[in-house]
Design an enzyme around this catalytic site. Structure first.
Site, PDB file in Angstrom:
ATOM      1  N   GLU A 115       0.818  -1.219   0.000  1.00 53.43           N
ATOM      2  CA  GLU A 115       0.000   0.000   0.000  1.00 53.43           C
ATOM      3  C   GLU A 115       0.849   1.265   0.000  1.00 53.43           C
ATOM      4  O   GLU A 115       0.353   2.359   0.272  1.00 53.43           O
ATOM      5  CB  GLU A 115      -0.973  -0.002   1.186  1.00 53.43           C
ATOM      6  CG  GLU A 115      -1.968  -1.140   1.102  1.00 53.43           C
ATOM      7  CD  GLU A 115      -3.128  -1.003   2.085  1.00 53.43           C
ATOM      8  OE1 GLU A 115      -3.310   0.073   2.673  1.00 53.43           O
ATOM      9  OE2 GLU A 115      -3.838  -1.997   2.262  1.00 53.43           O
TER      10      GLU A 115
ATOM     11  N   LYS B 193     -15.740  -1.282   3.373  1.00 55.75           N
ATOM     12  CA  LYS B 193     -15.099  -1.699   2.121  1.00 55.75           C
ATOM     13  C   LYS B 193     -16.200  -2.274   1.235  1.00 55.75           C
ATOM     14  O   LYS B 193     -16.690  -3.385   1.500  1.00 55.75           O
ATOM     15  CB  LYS B 193     -14.070  -2.803   2.401  1.00 55.75           C
ATOM     16  CG  LYS B 193     -12.829  -2.354   3.170  1.00 55.75           C
ATOM     17  CD  LYS B 193     -12.037  -3.588   3.598  1.00 55.75           C
ATOM     18  CE  LYS B 193     -10.625  -3.244   4.024  1.00 55.75           C
ATOM     19  NZ  LYS B 193      -9.951  -4.422   4.638  1.00 55.75           N
TER      20      LYS B 193
HETATM   21  P1  PGA Z   1      -6.671  -5.882   2.626  1.00 57.99           P
HETATM   22  O1  PGA Z   1      -6.065  -4.965   3.757  1.00 57.99           O
HETATM   23  O2  PGA Z   1      -7.221  -5.004   1.578  1.00 57.99           O
HETATM   24  O3  PGA Z   1      -5.503  -6.695   2.182  1.00 57.99           O
HETATM   25  O4  PGA Z   1      -7.744  -6.712   3.295  1.00 57.99           O
HETATM   26  C1  PGA Z   1      -6.632  -3.771   4.172  1.00 57.99           C
HETATM   27  C2  PGA Z   1      -7.048  -3.810   5.631  1.00 57.99           C
HETATM   28  O5  PGA Z   1      -6.874  -4.836   6.327  1.00 57.99           O
HETATM   29  O6  PGA Z   1      -7.581  -2.824   6.118  1.00 57.99           O
HETATM   30 ZN    ZN Z   2      -7.862  -3.978   8.238  1.00 58.07          ZN
END
Ligand code: PGA
Ligand code: ZN
Length: 432
Positions: free
Chosen positions: A206, A338
């Site tokens: 990231e 998300k």
């Molecule tokens: P991921 O990580 O997109 O790999 O799930 C992001 C998070 O855990 O917030």
């Molecule tokens: Zn997370």
């Protein structure tokens, strides 16, 4: 009046920030207007998440998405053709019904979320409005408090350190753009510190620096030094935010901290994190315990939830029912949103609204696998979420989102307001 009914939806394979296949959906209306969106993908996923449909087999490590793209081109396009673009909730409901499974395994969450976001993009374009404004309508909204990664660890850095995200928040900034300015200085200072100590080794998934540390505390100390070197006051101006992503190393009440060669039980984890909270100005902790440890979450929130945001990610998986249950049990005080954990934007919004109703902090979040798609930047503003988390301050799939919020802020001119401290569901102490 131009015809805003859906003509067709195309699904195509494009590539994400890890070089893996992902799904792009392109909606075409009868009036000729086209809009598109791309599904993101997680690496540290919760078991309760909607399922990304992957082909399996030898190609691209089993990650190909030809079935998910075929679902967009076939079932989804056929099913939504002729529908008007105006009613997102109804269109999303049709997607959910067409899938018909609990975990989205027929169409795939990747096919569904790309379609859902492309539908919203098309509706905003048909209304000739920026997406955030299309969502907000006449309501006044504030720009989100950004949560920005400085060191990336856990599953995003080959588990080089246990903690997944070492982030900062700048709630004392006067504006979104000032929060980014402060972050830029901290990110730069952190890079300089690593260079000086000979441990600068590129960036994780990231965009945060690759974490060459001997302990999790060393990462925290380096972060504190970077804030100081940036000329900012830790605690007062800049706070620390952690995503422990504890489901990655904890199961059935046993937490294996590989970096330090320790195994802790749930109480041990809570004590360790409590020690960090006592020693560092930590404003927010995500997934402090594993997704199968609701009692741990409850104890942690009881002990620390008054002064620290406690976010459920893998624990709540953008699910409204789970958010309401967590509010009831006081096992978190914030929820990560998300969209691809749910499958559609309508369901993600329901989880966000359940959070708001419960007095939770709400954080719209990207995934570790991202693209140039900036839809979530608009969701964070249009839904007035309060907070936005899209990774670090490098790599263009991250910067595209921050930069998009800057454009929104500029377009608001003198009316621009920033969530700042109000975004956090905590009581401020004397030094914060
Ligand atoms: P991921 O990580 O997109 O790999 O799930 C992001 C998070 O855990 O917030
Ligand atoms: Zn997370």
């Amino acid at each position: 009046m131009s015809d805003t009914r859906i003509k067709q939806i195309r699904g195509r394979r494009v590539w994400d920030s890890r070089g893996r296949p992902t799904v792009e959906a392109e909606v075409e209306l009868r009036n000729g207007l086209k809009a598109r969106a791309i599904a993101p993908a997680g690496a540290s996923t919760g078991t309760g998440e909607a399922l990304d449909l992957r082909d399996g087999g030898p190609r691209f490590g089993g990650m190909d998405v030809s079935q998910a793209c075929a679902a967009v081109n076939g079932l989804i396009s056929d099913h939504l053709a002729g529908q008007d673009i105006g009613d997102q909730a109804q269109l999303d409901q049709r997607l959910v019904a067409l899938d018909g499974t609990g975990n989205r395994s027929r169409l795939g969450s990747n096919a569904m979320v790309a379609t859902s976001m492309a539908l919203l993009q098309a509706a905003a374009a048909a209304a000739e409005q920026p997406l955030w404004r299309h969502l907000a309508g006449a309501r006044q909204v504030r720009l989100p408090l950004p949560e920005i990664q400085i060191f990336g660890g856990g599953a995003h850095a080959a588990r080089r350190v246990d903690v997944q995200d070492f982030m900062i928040m700048c709630p004392a900034a006067r504006s979104f753009s000032e929060a980014l300015e402060w972050t830029a200085e901290v990110y730069r200072a952190a890079g300089a510190l690593l260079k000086k100590s000979g441990s600068l080794q590129g960036v994780a998934d990231e965009g945060g620096y690759w974490p060459v540390f001997g302990s999790n505390e060393q990462a925290l100390d380096t972060l504190m030094q970077a804030i100081l070197d940036a000329g900012l006051r830790a605690g007062e101006q800049v706070g620390i935010s952690l995503d422990i992503a504890a489901s990655e190393f904890g199961r059935k009440g046993r937490y294996e901290l590989a970096l330090e060669g320790r195994t802790l039980d749930s109480d041990g984890m809570i004590d360790m994190l409590g020690g960090w909270l006592a020693n560092y100005p930590i404003l927010s902790i995500e997934d402090p315990l594993a997704e199968d440890d609701p009692e741990g979450f409850r104890c942690f929130t009881a002990a620390h939830g008054a002064r620290c945001q406690v976010i459920g990610d893998d624990f709540l998986v953008t699910n409204a029912a789970r958010v309401l249950a967590a509010a009831e049990q006081r096992s978190a005080n914030a929820v990560l949103i998300k969209p691809n954990q749910a499958g559609t934007l309508t369901e993600a919004l329901a989880a966000l609204q359940a959070g708001k109703k419960s007095g939770f902090g709400t954080i719209v979040s990207a995934r570790s696998g991202e693209t140039e798609d900036v839809t979530i930047a608009h969701l964070s503003v249009g839904w007035d979420a309060g907070q936005l988390k899209v990774g670090s301050f490098s790599r263009s799939e991250r910067m595209a989102k921050w930069n998009e919020v800057l454009r929104i802020e500029e377009s608001l001119g003198a009316e621009a307001r920033f969530w700042g401290w109000d975004a956090l569901p905590i009581q401020r102490t004397a030094n914060s």
